[in-house]
Design a protein around this motif. Sequence first.
Motif, PDB file in Angstrom:
ATOM      1  N   VAL A 197       0.808  -1.236   0.000  1.00  0.00           N
ATOM      2  CA  VAL A 197       0.000   0.000   0.000  1.00  0.00           C
ATOM      3  C   VAL A 197       0.835   1.277   0.000  1.00  0.00           C
ATOM      4  O   VAL A 197       0.290   2.350  -0.225  1.00  0.00           O
ATOM      5  CB  VAL A 197      -1.003   0.100   1.179  1.00  0.00           C
ATOM      6  CG1 VAL A 197      -2.098  -0.914   1.047  1.00  0.00           C
ATOM      7  CG2 VAL A 197      -0.332   0.024   2.514  1.00  0.00           C
ATOM      8  N   GLN A 228      -6.630  -5.643   1.374  1.00  0.00           N
ATOM      9  CA  GLN A 228      -7.434  -6.294   0.324  1.00  0.00           C
ATOM     10  C   GLN A 228      -6.882  -7.681  -0.030  1.00  0.00           C
ATOM     11  O   GLN A 228      -7.503  -8.420  -0.786  1.00  0.00           O
ATOM     12  CB  GLN A 228      -7.591  -5.406  -0.916  1.00  0.00           C
ATOM     13  CG  GLN A 228      -6.315  -5.015  -1.635  1.00  0.00           C
ATOM     14  CD  GLN A 228      -5.709  -3.715  -1.110  1.00  0.00           C
ATOM     15  OE1 GLN A 228      -5.691  -3.485   0.085  1.00  0.00           O
ATOM     16  NE2 GLN A 228      -5.194  -2.889  -2.004  1.00  0.00           N
ATOM     17  N   ASN A 237      -5.004  -0.583  -5.731  1.00  0.00           N
ATOM     18  CA  ASN A 237      -4.900   0.110  -4.451  1.00  0.00           C
ATOM     19  C   ASN A 237      -6.208   0.093  -3.688  1.00  0.00           C
ATOM     20  O   ASN A 237      -7.271  -0.179  -4.230  1.00  0.00           O
ATOM     21  CB  ASN A 237      -4.379   1.514  -4.694  1.00  0.00           C
ATOM     22  CG  ASN A 237      -2.979   1.427  -5.250  1.00  0.00           C
ATOM     23  OD1 ASN A 237      -2.204   0.599  -4.803  1.00  0.00           O
ATOM     24  ND2 ASN A 237      -2.691   2.220  -6.249  1.00  0.00           N
ATOM     25  N   ARG A 238      -6.054   0.420  -2.426  1.00  0.00           N
ATOM     26  CA  ARG A 238      -7.185   0.436  -1.517  1.00  0.00           C
ATOM     27  C   ARG A 238      -8.211   1.477  -1.998  1.00  0.00           C
ATOM     28  O   ARG A 238      -7.837   2.529  -2.493  1.00  0.00           O
ATOM     29  CB  ARG A 238      -6.573   0.893  -0.203  1.00  0.00           C
ATOM     30  CG  ARG A 238      -7.340   0.708   1.001  1.00  0.00           C
ATOM     31  CD  ARG A 238      -6.491   1.110   2.189  1.00  0.00           C
ATOM     32  NE  ARG A 238      -5.773   2.347   2.019  1.00  0.00           N
ATOM     33  CZ  ARG A 238      -4.572   2.600   2.540  1.00  0.00           C
ATOM     34  NH1 ARG A 238      -3.949   1.705   3.250  1.00  0.00           N
ATOM     35  NH2 ARG A 238      -3.998   3.763   2.359  1.00  0.00           N
ATOM     36  N   ILE A 272     -14.606   1.643   1.735  1.00  0.00           N
ATOM     37  CA  ILE A 272     -14.022   0.392   2.230  1.00  0.00           C
ATOM     38  C   ILE A 272     -15.100  -0.487   2.854  1.00  0.00           C
ATOM     39  O   ILE A 272     -15.876  -0.047   3.685  1.00  0.00           O
ATOM     40  CB  ILE A 272     -12.912   0.690   3.274  1.00  0.00           C
ATOM     41  CG1 ILE A 272     -11.663   1.191   2.554  1.00  0.00           C
ATOM     42  CG2 ILE A 272     -12.593  -0.532   4.123  1.00  0.00           C
ATOM     43  CD1 ILE A 272     -10.505   1.494   3.464  1.00  0.00           C
ATOM     44  N   HIS A 331     -12.078  -6.924  -2.118  1.00  0.00           N
ATOM     45  CA  HIS A 331     -11.086  -6.735  -3.157  1.00  0.00           C
ATOM     46  C   HIS A 331     -11.814  -6.497  -4.468  1.00  0.00           C
ATOM     47  O   HIS A 331     -12.763  -7.191  -4.778  1.00  0.00           O
ATOM     48  CB  HIS A 331     -10.296  -8.051  -3.220  1.00  0.00           C
ATOM     49  CG  HIS A 331      -9.472  -8.237  -4.416  1.00  0.00           C
ATOM     50  ND1 HIS A 331      -8.273  -7.622  -4.568  1.00  0.00           N
ATOM     51  CD2 HIS A 331      -9.659  -9.001  -5.513  1.00  0.00           C
ATOM     52  CE1 HIS A 331      -7.738  -8.003  -5.712  1.00  0.00           C
ATOM     53  NE2 HIS A 331      -8.559  -8.831  -6.303  1.00  0.00           N
TER      54      HIS A 331
END
Length: 326
Positions: free
Chosen positions: A51, A85, A126-127, A133, A121
């Motif tokens: 990350v 993820q 990337n997150r 989220i 996921h």
Amino acid sequence: MAAKIFKELPGGLKMPAIGLGTWQVTNEAELENALNAALEIGYRHIDTAFVYQNEHIIGRVLQEWFSSGKLKREDLFITTKLPMQGVHQDRVELFIKKSLENLQLDYVDLYLIHFPVGIKHDDGQNRPPPEKIQTEPSDHVAIWKKMEEQVDAGRTKTIGVSNFNIRQVDTVIKSARIKPACLQIELHVYLQQRELVNFCQQNGLVVVAYAPLGSPGYNKFTAQFGNEPKNLPDMLNDKTIKKIATKHKKTNAQVMLRYLLQRNIVAIPKSVTPARLKENIDVFDFSLDGVDMKALDDLEVGEEARVCDFKFFPTLLQHPEFPFSK
Ligand SMILES: NC(=O)c1ccc[n+]([C@@H]2O[C@H](COP(=O)([O-])OP(=O)(O)OC[C@H]3O[C@@H](n4cnc5c(N)ncnc54)[C@H](OP(=O)(O)O)[C@@H]3O)[C@@H](O)[C@H]2O)c1
């Protein structure tokens, strides 16, 4: 050279006791300069994570050092981490392979589960932004089996966890065929985590301290999510630490790092400033005495001094595996 002071991990692998943190350094030139300076100074341990979005820069700089013959792969200790993820038994291999590709390496020395909570996921990149989220159940026993398979496959020398609490570390230890070698946690003079450190050290895990200087650059990170700046603990100007630093002709940062080393803890201070890089690894030529250690022990504040509380991702707090007090 300073980096020759090691902590031995299970299996005999040696981790240099001061490593280079790289969180929040995504500017190519800045990281390249910092890494080159750090490697010249003698750093041999680098901490990154999927990350942090900088593995590819680290990989490129390392290749230059290898191809010039100035360093061999086995001279270095490289840690990277499975992102949230990837905290699912079906995605460990996918993410370690991505990290190895970014780093241009055949193996890392230590692969850590970055955080005990898994998130949904989508594209494996990337997150998502904090408000998007979504967490999902995290089966640490099943995930650990997949971590072990990465050692078997030669993709990492050792495996460990980060931001896990005692119960969570214990779950992993009890199910493990390959024991966790390391726990990486926030740890500094104001947040000493004694119970967790004792538990890990009694069970043979090396404890690695992140934010060992109190992460003074932290508010820059949360500002990107529109968060108000947090009142950060200011150990770099603490008067008790200053007194000890003056006595030893050292800086507050050096005393804070030395304190960790004398508690048998590895530290990974981050800096992109060459003078600070030198300062942070120049901690092997003095010792804190019993009076100094007691005065530093007494600076413990506890949970209130936690900087990196992951509350910038509010949905994580609802997850049964959120590791810190809410
Ligand atoms: N596992 C996890 O969840 C997790 C979480 C956080 C961090 N980490 C890892 O731990 C590393 C260290 O933590 P961190 O970066 O949060 O905090 P840190 O190392 O405690 O502090 C880094 C900050 O301190 C400054 N600094 C460095 N040396 C200094 C010195 N001698 N005097 C004064 N200021 C100094 C740096 O500025 P300049 O760079 O401008 O010099 C930077 O702003 C990270 O980089 C990352 O690799 C892991």
